[in-house]
Design an enzyme around this catalytic site. Sequence first.
Site, PDB file in Angstrom:
ATOM      1  N   ALA A  42     -30.415 -55.712  87.973  1.00 23.41           N
ATOM      2  CA  ALA A  42     -31.437 -56.560  87.465  1.00 23.41           C
ATOM      3  C   ALA A  42     -31.995 -55.912  86.213  1.00 23.41           C
ATOM      4  O   ALA A  42     -31.302 -55.190  85.538  1.00 23.41           O
ATOM      5  CB  ALA A  42     -32.702 -56.178  88.511  1.00 23.41           C
ATOM      6  N   GLU A  70     -37.270 -51.667  88.205  1.00 24.05           N
ATOM      7  CA  GLU A  70     -37.507 -52.703  87.087  1.00 24.05           C
ATOM      8  C   GLU A  70     -39.036 -52.660  86.727  1.00 24.05           C
ATOM      9  O   GLU A  70     -39.477 -52.620  85.613  1.00 24.05           O
ATOM     10  CB  GLU A  70     -37.085 -54.138  87.583  1.00 24.05           C
ATOM     11  CG  GLU A  70     -35.527 -54.346  87.829  1.00 24.05           C
ATOM     12  CD  GLU A  70     -34.792 -53.359  86.839  1.00 24.05           C
ATOM     13  OE1 GLU A  70     -35.113 -53.510  85.548  1.00 24.05           O
ATOM     14  OE2 GLU A  70     -33.661 -52.746  87.338  1.00 24.05           O
ATOM     15  N   HIS A 127     -40.184 -49.678  84.661  1.00 29.71           N
ATOM     16  CA  HIS A 127     -39.936 -50.038  83.176  1.00 29.71           C
ATOM     17  C   HIS A 127     -40.930 -50.709  82.491  1.00 29.71           C
ATOM     18  O   HIS A 127     -40.816 -50.262  81.153  1.00 29.71           O
ATOM     19  CB  HIS A 127     -38.545 -50.778  83.217  1.00 29.71           C
ATOM     20  CG  HIS A 127     -37.231 -50.107  83.256  1.00 29.71           C
ATOM     21  ND1 HIS A 127     -37.048 -49.046  82.629  1.00 29.71           N
ATOM     22  CD2 HIS A 127     -35.987 -50.541  83.782  1.00 29.71           C
ATOM     23  CE1 HIS A 127     -35.749 -48.756  82.879  1.00 29.71           C
ATOM     24  NE2 HIS A 127     -35.057 -49.257  83.318  1.00 29.71           N
TER      25      HIS A 127
HETATM   26  N1  B3K Z   1     -31.825 -52.149  81.885  1.00 28.34           N
HETATM   27  C1  B3K Z   1     -30.990 -52.939  82.690  1.00 28.34           C
HETATM   28  C2  B3K Z   1     -29.827 -52.741  81.944  1.00 28.34           C
HETATM   29  C3  B3K Z   1     -28.716 -53.949  81.812  1.00 28.34           C
HETATM   30  C4  B3K Z   1     -27.659 -53.602  80.648  1.00 28.34           C
HETATM   31  C5  B3K Z   1     -26.752 -54.713  80.867  1.00 28.34           C
HETATM   32  N2  B3K Z   1     -25.704 -54.401  79.970  1.00 28.34           N
HETATM   33  C6  B3K Z   1     -31.069 -52.544  84.118  1.00 28.34           C
HETATM   34  C7  B3K Z   1     -31.994 -51.480  84.501  1.00 28.34           C
HETATM   35  O1  B3K Z   1     -31.598 -50.267  84.367  1.00 28.34           O
HETATM   36  O2  B3K Z   1     -32.983 -51.659  85.081  1.00 28.34           O
HETATM   37 ZN    ZN Z   2     -33.291 -49.365  84.472  1.00 26.94          ZN
END
Ligand code: B3K
Ligand code: ZN
Length: 923
Positions: free
Chosen positions: A267, A303, A306
């Site tokens: 995700a 997510e 984040h």
């Molecule tokens: N931050 C995204 C990472 C996606 C990178 C794809 N190349 C997923 C995560 O760690 O939440």
């Molecule tokens: Zn992440």
Amino acid sequence: MQTDSAITIHRSDYRPYPFRIETVQLAFDLDPAGTRVRNTLRLQRVPGTPANTLLVLDGEDIELLGLSLDGQPVEAARYRLDARTLSVAGLPESCTLTIDSLCRPDANTKLMGLYVSGESLFTQCEAEGFRRITWFPDRPDVMSRYQVTLRADKNAYPVMLSNGNLISSTELPDSRHETVWEDPFPKPSYLFALVAGRFACRQKTTHTASGREVLLQVYSDPGSEAQTEWALDSLERALRWDEQRFGLELDLDRFMVVATRDFNMGAMENKGLNIFNAAYVLAHPDSATDANYEAIESVIGHEYFHNWTGNRVTCRDWFQLSLKEGLTVFRDQEFTADMMAEALQRREEDAAAGSSAALAQLRAAQASARAVKRIDDVIALRAAQFPEDAGPMAHPIRPESYQEIGNFYTATVYEKGAEVIRMQHRLLGEAGFRQGMDDYFARFDGQAVTCDDFVDTMEAVYTRQHPGQDFSIFRRWYAQAGTPRVKVTLAHDSATQRCTITLQQRCDKVGVETQRGADYVKHPFHIPFALGLLAPDGTPLPLSLNGEQSDTVLLELREEQAQWHFDSIAQRPVPSLLRDFSAPVIVEYDWTDEELALLSEHDPDAFARWEAGQELAAREILRHARDMDLDEPVTLSASLVRAWATLLHTPALDPAYRARALALPLEKTLLERMRPMHPGRLAAARLAVRAELGRQLGSLWLQTYHENMTPGAYSPDPLSTGRRSLKNLALSYLCAPRKQDGLSLAQQQFQKAGNMTDSLAALACLVNDADTIVAQNALGDFYTRWHHDPLVVDKWFAVQAASCNSTVALVRKLTQHPAFTLLTPNRVRALVFQFCMNNALNFHTEEGAGYAFWAEQMLLLDPVNPEIAARLARVFDRWSLHAPELREKMLAALELIAAEPSLSRNTSEIIQKSLNLGALEAK
Ligand code: B3K
Ligand code: ZN
């Protein structure tokens, strides 16, 4: 192999961007065959920057239609366009640049940038996908406020979403419409997102802790709305948890999650508009397993978390990736553990009203809930990260260099990164860590920062707690790669009743470190090492350290070697080491089998107790893999059988915990202890041990199976999932000897299962252990029932690909199945990855057919989706340590790919590193 793109980027190359971009206005005319983008940038040269500084923007696979500066077309002599950049010269100190461009979503199979999935349009921008949409300084330290206008045909794209708040929604001529979105928070380009298409939406409003009303929404394919309840509830739980545990509130009026069938990762945390792989959103008891439910809650949490650790405070450059990923994985791990504990808490009332046995079960589950989660995380770390940290891709959690950043979304950055955060949490304690987090946000909110900035805030708390001490040694976890080994020596003097523990650490050079020359020296790590001692009868001994008494002490090893003394210990004790897995290290201590059996029965630390039993099983499997004639039945050591029987006989232990304790260690973990590596032999030995444990303890497995039924409606709560996991483990042991009684039970369960967990577990038993006809019939029934549901079809592919009866021919035939496609990463993972990565027995055969299949798939996949291909390329990370007959064929397969002239930068980096290090190791 192409060499022109093999540019290595170094952490030390970092330079601040010479322009500020305060606002970005994006206007999209969405069309899968050709989407026009107008990008209007408000630019300001950073004060002190020379006036003749070039503006360099990133762009890839897009067509330039127009370029104007403050409303005037830019003449050709003032800009330069190449395959990767657009440079403009002679910009005034502040100006507006407008770029018109075209991209082709329907030709975008890489799933980076703007792409088509089903009938809808999605974006993925992290790490460097935004440049596939428009020209921009596509780096995380350029933060801007975005306003986004989306226009499209209203019938095809009734829903059009972007980050932040919806400002307006307007009907346009020709059955088109327009929405305008504004994100009030400055963000880097990698957090941009848009979605357009036809969706079902499940939503609820709730209030944040400070009383603000917020709208939570989950969008998914029309028709899948019955499967989004768990995701939406999980989102609300995540919102609540972040408020309670970290005092962090949702900062937007709405938070959207959208599911897509085609996605490279799990995700993506785009500000206010998370885009998810459907596998981490959709769940219904009939079609999703307990593991799916847990993963959905965890990824939704990840997510969501984040939003603060990643979005509000982001990374200065991609070398700092673990700043957000390690920290956010730590947070999602804690979220899951707290949710398990909370769910068990909620069961108190039901249990209190019920029998005393029910209450006892609940207490047992509560006692081990956190340990169960810890065990699962450590199993994953050891299976994926430890091998990575010893192989060609080994890197510190903050890498020093990369060719393709897409290759660095690794178990090291994520899972070891989380361990490094967890060690800080352990050293500071919950209150100290929370203080550090509060300080981190107070200092860095709205900024793009480094791992050092994070450690600075934690160090300040630590130094206040421990005057005169700091994190100067601890910081090496960010700079050095490799898994440290800690050798433990225990000496006991019965005359003085003193026990002396010596810890000695070492960590070989790994990965790129091996190429840094002889003057590159690795230094000792700061290792928090939790220890307990048990008397020979299993009683925990009170230990005193720094004036405090406890059954568990935290030794802080900062030098290569250190010693601790414990007094009033009458008899030589049995050490319980690295309790709760207090550091990501490998422990070396020569326990006798009897000592392991004692720990497995009595260690009060649930993690170390589990570990002891696993070590017994590991020794057994490794011994057979080395010595056994694979055609002969195995003879098991008495200690192992007794330990397993004791665990089976201890119903006072929580089922979820017993399911972990009675499972066998994973091949990937064991393989690291085998030289030369022979994965097929190891897999065969593991199967043989499982079958023999199944045979010898048959009646106990059967009893356990029946004792752990979960009648009534399906529920993914930890008590029920624990029971199902133990019951289904028992079933797999019962089927392993391939006797009719076990297999009949599996058939019955397959036919009557009321949920996917039970159905899939039974199917796996039949596919692995039943006659071909029975297995084929079950697979046929399963497909007929589920062919319309892509996530279940993935399960159908995976169970076949991972089966011990599978063959290269069968898997190749499955790649011709109408439901197979290389365009959907979930499908590739279900079939090709499962076979090449999780079926050692049939992939690593001496005639090399598996390796030829791998090479064939690599060549097909790399041009379609390099990010996914590069993951598959990692299958041979450890090639040079394999038995010669395998090693040579692995090398040939790698060289075949290396010879491909138009290999992607992603795959090329992996293959080249593998060949380079392997060549060194083979010497
Ligand atoms: N931050 C995204 C990472 C996606 C990178 C794809 N190349 C997923 C995560 O760690 O939440
Ligand atoms: Zn992440």
